[in-house]
Enzyme design. Structure first.
Site, PDB file in Angstrom:
ATOM      1  N   SER A 147      37.040 -23.181  50.301  1.00 33.66           N
ATOM      2  CA  SER A 147      37.836 -22.892  49.108  1.00 33.66           C
ATOM      3  C   SER A 147      39.174 -23.591  49.239  1.00 33.66           C
ATOM      4  CB  SER A 147      38.061 -21.384  48.963  1.00 33.66           C
ATOM      5  OG  SER A 147      39.028 -21.100  47.960  1.00 33.66           O
ATOM      6  N   TYR A 160      40.474 -13.320  52.817  1.00 30.25           N
ATOM      7  CA  TYR A 160      39.609 -14.324  52.191  1.00 30.25           C
ATOM      8  C   TYR A 160      40.073 -15.737  52.547  1.00 30.25           C
ATOM      9  CZ  TYR A 160      37.303 -16.980  48.448  1.00 30.25           C
ATOM     10  OH  TYR A 160      36.554 -17.897  47.742  1.00 30.25           O
TER      11      TYR A 160
END
Length: 289
Positions: A147, A160
């Site tokens: 990401s 995350y």
């Protein structure tokens, strides 16, 4: 089996019942691949395979329940692809959850560990057991979902983002180690991609945020990432390994602002807990006083 850039190949996709995983399954099948979807959510997986088969893909698509944080499940998933289709050429380690949320000092250790168990250990296990089989078959392509959150600070949730940074580092090291076996290992780093996991039903608010931080004027869709996956899975990228390709509409080029690219997020969160994405498990979130 149809013709295409992946004709005759077998691909495993974890978290393949929704979002980027499902869009990639559609693309891989359209390009002639056999696809085995591994997913934690059995109900979603059953619905997915019914839809894909009704689209004419028949036995070219299979599904298996798998918890990517459990080594036995991941090993069995990779072995199932070999047993059913006779090969294992592409693995897309994509399964994920929202993970632990809230301030660091309010984050439960169990929630932190659960986040890493799925988002990082799941990738490690996918690479480990895919590589074991691919070594005997002469090579393959492994792709991990990272990401843009792993490429810079200031993009919460912290847990995350930390897992995605770990995935990027692991991808490079795995690529270097497995190159002699002709196994390529790459990553995709999506930006703001409009999936249920991302917008949580608040897509209009997500669009408002997107307009601020993303230069490209269109929404990022799962298909945009899937297109990149086809390239990384095919021979067109045969000299590409150890790389991460950002699919972000210029988000990184615009500079990471101190704003969470998800709807309703706050600079100083007033909640803490963990969310489990689309696994079917209920979120465990508490309001902070």
């Amino acid at each position: 089996m149809g013709s295409g850039r992946l004709s005759g190949r077998t691909a495993v996709i974890t978290g393949g019942s929704s979002g980027i995983g499902l869009a990639t399954a559609h693309r891989f099948l359209a390009e002639g691949a056999n696809v085995l979807i591994g997913d934690y959510n059995e109900e979603a997986a059953a619905s997915t395979i019914e839809k894909l088969r009704s689209d004419g893909h028949g036995d070219a698509v299979q599904v298996m329940r798998a918890d990517v944080s459990q080594e036995g499940d991941v090993k069995a998933l990779m072995g199932r692809a070999l047993d059913v289709f006779g090969s294992l050429d592409v693995v897309f380690n994509n399964a994920g959850i929202g993970g632990a949320i809230g301030p660091i000092v309010e984050t439960e250790v169990d929630h932190w560990d659960a986040t890493f168990a799925v988002m990082m250990r799941g990738v490690f296990l996918g690479v480990k057991h895919a590589a074991k089989i691919m070594m005997t078959l002469g090579g393959g392509s492994i792709i991990n979902t990272a990401s843009i959150a792993g490429l810079s600070s200031g993009v919460p949730p912290t847990a995350y983002s930390a897992t995605k940074a770990a995935v990027l580092s692991f991808t490079k090291n795995a690529a270097a180690e497995l190159a002699e076996h002709k196994i390529r290992v790459n990553a995709v780093s999506p930006g703001i991609i409009f999936t249920k996991l991302m917008h949580q039903g608040r897509d209009e608010l997500a669009e408002t945020t997107m307009r601020i931080v993303q230069p490209w004027p269109e929404r990022g869709q799962p298909e945009h990432v899937a297109n990149t996956l086809v390239f990384l899975a095919s021979e067109e990228s045969s000299f590409v390994t150890g790389e991460s390709i950002a699919v972000d509409g210029g988000y990184l080029a615009n500079g990471l602002l101190r704003m969470h690219p998800l709807p309703g997020a706050k600079t100083k969160p007033d909640y803490a807990g963990i969310t489990y994405g689309l696994t079917g498990r209920p979120r465990d979130v508490r309001k902070l006083s």
